[in-house]
Design a protein around this motif. Sequence first.
Motif, mmCIF file in Angstrom:
data_model
loop_
_atom_site.group_PDB
_atom_site.id
_atom_site.type_symbol
_atom_site.label_atom_id
_atom_site.label_comp_id
_atom_site.label_asym_id
_atom_site.label_seq_id
_atom_site.Cartn_x
_atom_site.Cartn_y
_atom_site.Cartn_z
ATOM 1 N N LEU A 149 -8.778 -13.508 -4.227
ATOM 2 C CA LEU A 149 -9.514 -14.408 -3.346
ATOM 3 C C LEU A 149 -9.315 -13.934 -1.913
ATOM 4 O O LEU A 149 -8.179 -13.731 -1.481
ATOM 5 C CB LEU A 149 -9.005 -15.844 -3.485
ATOM 6 N N LEU A 150 -10.401 -13.764 -1.195
ATOM 7 C CA LEU A 150 -10.326 -13.357 0.207
ATOM 8 C C LEU A 150 -10.845 -14.506 1.058
ATOM 9 O O LEU A 150 -12.030 -14.842 1.018
ATOM 10 C CB LEU A 150 -11.149 -12.095 0.448
ATOM 11 N N LEU A 151 -9.950 -15.114 1.821
ATOM 12 C CA LEU A 151 -10.301 -16.266 2.650
ATOM 13 C C LEU A 151 -10.429 -15.819 4.100
ATOM 14 O O LEU A 151 -9.491 -15.233 4.660
ATOM 15 C CB LEU A 151 -9.234 -17.362 2.534
ATOM 16 N N ASP A 152 -11.585 -16.103 4.679
ATOM 17 C CA ASP A 152 -11.873 -15.645 6.036
ATOM 18 C C ASP A 152 -12.510 -16.790 6.809
ATOM 19 O O ASP A 152 -13.527 -17.340 6.390
ATOM 20 C CB ASP A 152 -12.817 -14.441 5.992
ATOM 21 N N SER A 153 -11.913 -17.142 7.937
ATOM 22 C CA SER A 153 -12.431 -18.243 8.754
ATOM 23 C C SER A 153 -13.539 -17.787 9.693
ATOM 24 O O SER A 153 -14.040 -18.573 10.496
ATOM 25 C CB SER A 153 -11.295 -18.864 9.574
ATOM 26 N N LEU A 154 -13.931 -16.514 9.577
ATOM 27 C CA LEU A 154 -15.003 -15.979 10.413
ATOM 28 C C LEU A 154 -15.891 -15.103 9.536
ATOM 29 O O LEU A 154 -15.926 -13.883 9.669
ATOM 30 C CB LEU A 154 -14.421 -15.169 11.575
ATOM 31 N N ASN A 155 -16.625 -15.749 8.630
ATOM 32 C CA ASN A 155 -17.415 -14.998 7.659
ATOM 33 C C ASN A 155 -18.506 -14.153 8.304
ATOM 34 O O ASN A 155 -19.031 -13.228 7.687
ATOM 35 C CB ASN A 155 -18.047 -15.946 6.638
ATOM 36 N N SER A 156 -18.851 -14.463 9.542
ATOM 37 C CA SER A 156 -19.857 -13.655 10.228
ATOM 38 C C SER A 156 -19.374 -12.227 10.439
ATOM 39 O O SER A 156 -20.160 -11.322 10.711
ATOM 40 C CB SER A 156 -20.210 -14.281 11.581
ATOM 41 N N SER A 157 -18.053 -12.013 10.295
ATOM 42 C CA SER A 157 -17.499 -10.664 10.443
ATOM 43 C C SER A 157 -17.618 -9.851 9.159
ATOM 44 O O SER A 157 -17.137 -8.721 9.097
ATOM 45 C CB SER A 157 -16.025 -10.750 10.854
ATOM 46 N N ASP A 158 -18.256 -10.424 8.111
ATOM 47 C CA ASP A 158 -18.458 -9.764 6.822
ATOM 48 C C ASP A 158 -17.120 -9.391 6.184
ATOM 49 O O ASP A 158 -16.676 -8.239 6.265
ATOM 50 C CB ASP A 158 -19.331 -8.524 6.971
ATOM 51 N N PRO A 159 -16.457 -10.361 5.536
ATOM 52 C CA PRO A 159 -15.120 -10.133 4.978
ATOM 53 C C PRO A 159 -15.025 -8.940 4.044
ATOM 54 O O PRO A 159 -13.995 -8.267 3.988
ATOM 55 C CB PRO A 159 -14.844 -11.440 4.222
ATOM 56 N N LYS A 160 -16.092 -8.633 3.303
ATOM 57 C CA LYS A 160 -15.994 -7.588 2.287
ATOM 58 C C LYS A 160 -15.984 -6.172 2.862
ATOM 59 O O LYS A 160 -15.863 -5.206 2.114
ATOM 60 C CB LYS A 160 -17.118 -7.744 1.267
ATOM 61 N N THR A 161 -16.098 -6.046 4.185
ATOM 62 C CA THR A 161 -15.975 -4.709 4.767
ATOM 63 C C THR A 161 -14.582 -4.138 4.531
ATOM 64 O O THR A 161 -14.395 -2.917 4.555
ATOM 65 C CB THR A 161 -16.253 -4.739 6.282
ATOM 66 N N ILE A 162 -13.618 -5.015 4.281
ATOM 67 C CA ILE A 162 -12.241 -4.565 4.073
ATOM 68 C C ILE A 162 -11.930 -4.353 2.592
ATOM 69 O O ILE A 162 -10.829 -3.929 2.231
ATOM 70 C CB ILE A 162 -11.260 -5.583 4.697
ATOM 71 N N GLU A 163 -12.889 -4.607 1.709
ATOM 72 C CA GLU A 163 -12.654 -4.503 0.266
ATOM 73 C C GLU A 163 -12.159 -3.122 -0.171
ATOM 74 O O GLU A 163 -11.206 -3.038 -0.970
ATOM 75 C CB GLU A 163 -13.916 -4.874 -0.514
ATOM 76 N N PRO A 164 -12.739 -2.006 0.284
ATOM 77 C CA PRO A 164 -12.222 -0.697 -0.151
ATOM 78 C C PRO A 164 -10.744 -0.503 0.185
ATOM 79 O O PRO A 164 -9.992 0.076 -0.611
ATOM 80 C CB PRO A 164 -13.103 0.301 0.607
ATOM 81 N N ASN A 165 -10.322 -0.994 1.342
ATOM 82 C CA ASN A 165 -8.920 -0.874 1.735
ATOM 83 C C ASN A 165 -8.020 -1.725 0.842
ATOM 84 O O ASN A 165 -6.908 -1.315 0.491
ATOM 85 C CB ASN A 165 -8.750 -1.299 3.191
ATOM 86 N N ILE A 166 -8.499 -2.905 0.469
ATOM 87 C CA ILE A 166 -7.725 -3.788 -0.411
ATOM 88 C C ILE A 166 -7.534 -3.140 -1.774
ATOM 89 O O ILE A 166 -6.422 -3.123 -2.329
ATOM 90 C CB ILE A 166 -8.434 -5.150 -0.554
ATOM 91 N N ARG A 167 -8.588 -2.588 -2.337
ATOM 92 C CA ARG A 167 -8.487 -1.974 -3.670
ATOM 93 C C ARG A 167 -7.602 -0.723 -3.633
ATOM 94 O O ARG A 167 -6.824 -0.475 -4.564
ATOM 95 C CB ARG A 167 -9.879 -1.658 -4.207
ATOM 96 N N MET A 168 -7.694 0.039 -2.574
ATOM 97 C CA MET A 168 -6.829 1.208 -2.431
ATOM 98 C C MET A 168 -5.366 0.773 -2.319
ATOM 99 O O MET A 168 -4.467 1.389 -2.910
ATOM 100 C CB MET A 168 -7.239 2.003 -1.188
ATOM 101 N N PHE A 169 -5.111 -0.294 -1.588
ATOM 102 C CA PHE A 169 -3.773 -0.862 -1.425
ATOM 103 C C PHE A 169 -3.185 -1.234 -2.789
ATOM 104 O O PHE A 169 -2.047 -0.864 -3.118
ATOM 105 C CB PHE A 169 -3.886 -2.087 -0.518
ATOM 106 N N LEU A 170 -3.953 -1.927 -3.612
ATOM 107 C CA LEU A 170 -3.465 -2.351 -4.923
ATOM 108 C C LEU A 170 -3.271 -1.169 -5.866
ATOM 109 O O LEU A 170 -2.290 -1.114 -6.619
ATOM 110 C CB LEU A 170 -4.434 -3.365 -5.529
ATOM 111 N N ARG A 171 -4.193 -0.219 -5.841
ATOM 112 C CA ARG A 171 -4.029 0.968 -6.691
ATOM 113 C C ARG A 171 -2.734 1.700 -6.359
ATOM 114 O O ARG A 171 -1.993 2.122 -7.254
ATOM 115 C CB ARG A 171 -5.229 1.906 -6.526
ATOM 116 N N ASP A 172 -2.445 1.835 -5.077
ATOM 117 C CA ASP A 172 -1.235 2.545 -4.677
ATOM 118 C C ASP A 172 0.028 1.768 -5.046
ATOM 119 O O ASP A 172 1.064 2.365 -5.364
ATOM 120 C CB ASP A 172 -1.261 2.822 -3.174
ATOM 121 N N ILE A 173 -0.036 0.436 -5.017
ATOM 122 C CA ILE A 173 1.113 -0.369 -5.444
ATOM 123 C C ILE A 173 1.417 -0.105 -6.914
ATOM 124 O O ILE A 173 2.572 0.121 -7.303
ATOM 125 C CB ILE A 173 0.843 -1.870 -5.215
#
Length: 255
Positions: free
Chosen positions: A149-173
Amino acid sequence: MEACRRSNRKRKPSEKARKNTSTSSWIIEDVPDYKERDQELEMISDGFTITQQINRKLNSDQFDIILENMWNDFSIEKKNLFKYLDCLWFDMYMTQETKPKVLKWIKKENIFSKKYVFVPIVCWGHWRLLILCNFGEFIQSQTQCPCMLLLDSLNSSDPKTIEPNIRMFLRDIFREENTEEIADSVANIPLLVPKVPQQQNSEDCGIFVLYYINLFMQSAPEDLSIIESYSNIMNENWFSVEGLETFWNEICTSI
């Protein structure tokens, strides 16, 4: 939400120490120092008085202090369901020089032994909250499959732009834990962006993330079909402006 290893940052200094020390080198530059204060002039009958208000745009040290104080207010039974990462670890992971250290710290914490893992993210001067749900449940089922779940209080900033970084973070963990097969499955784990209350200014994102954590800890059950039922916990009407202001007035005294 057990307190994880700190990122070699000093704890909140004493008043005397503050005069002689600078803030941690890991504090994000776009987030102002907690010594800064907004000043407003208030007219009174015999002249002016200056009242000071704590800057609402939280830096990493302020965020960390408030989160620890919040954590201490919850029961042991409730805390057994949760874990949280240091609020600077994601940002440090994004830096090549510190990435290996962050992955080693996370490996020692066994974060996926918990039902929910909070990952505060502060990037580009903006706070978001990532919640990892059911990550200990990699046996596929209709009720316990993992999701994010990605919670963003400023959805106009397009929260999913950070999705590739999140998935890379989890893969490396997972690769750090020598679970390559699970690392390869990260691409299939849903990343959901619930509709949550939105900030009305450019400063409150850190406060919103803390309030998201506080309310989620209060309401998240031990067994939750998160993909189907998360909207029963969080939505656009999750809390009121008055509730947020009450929360802020209570926590700001700790910083």
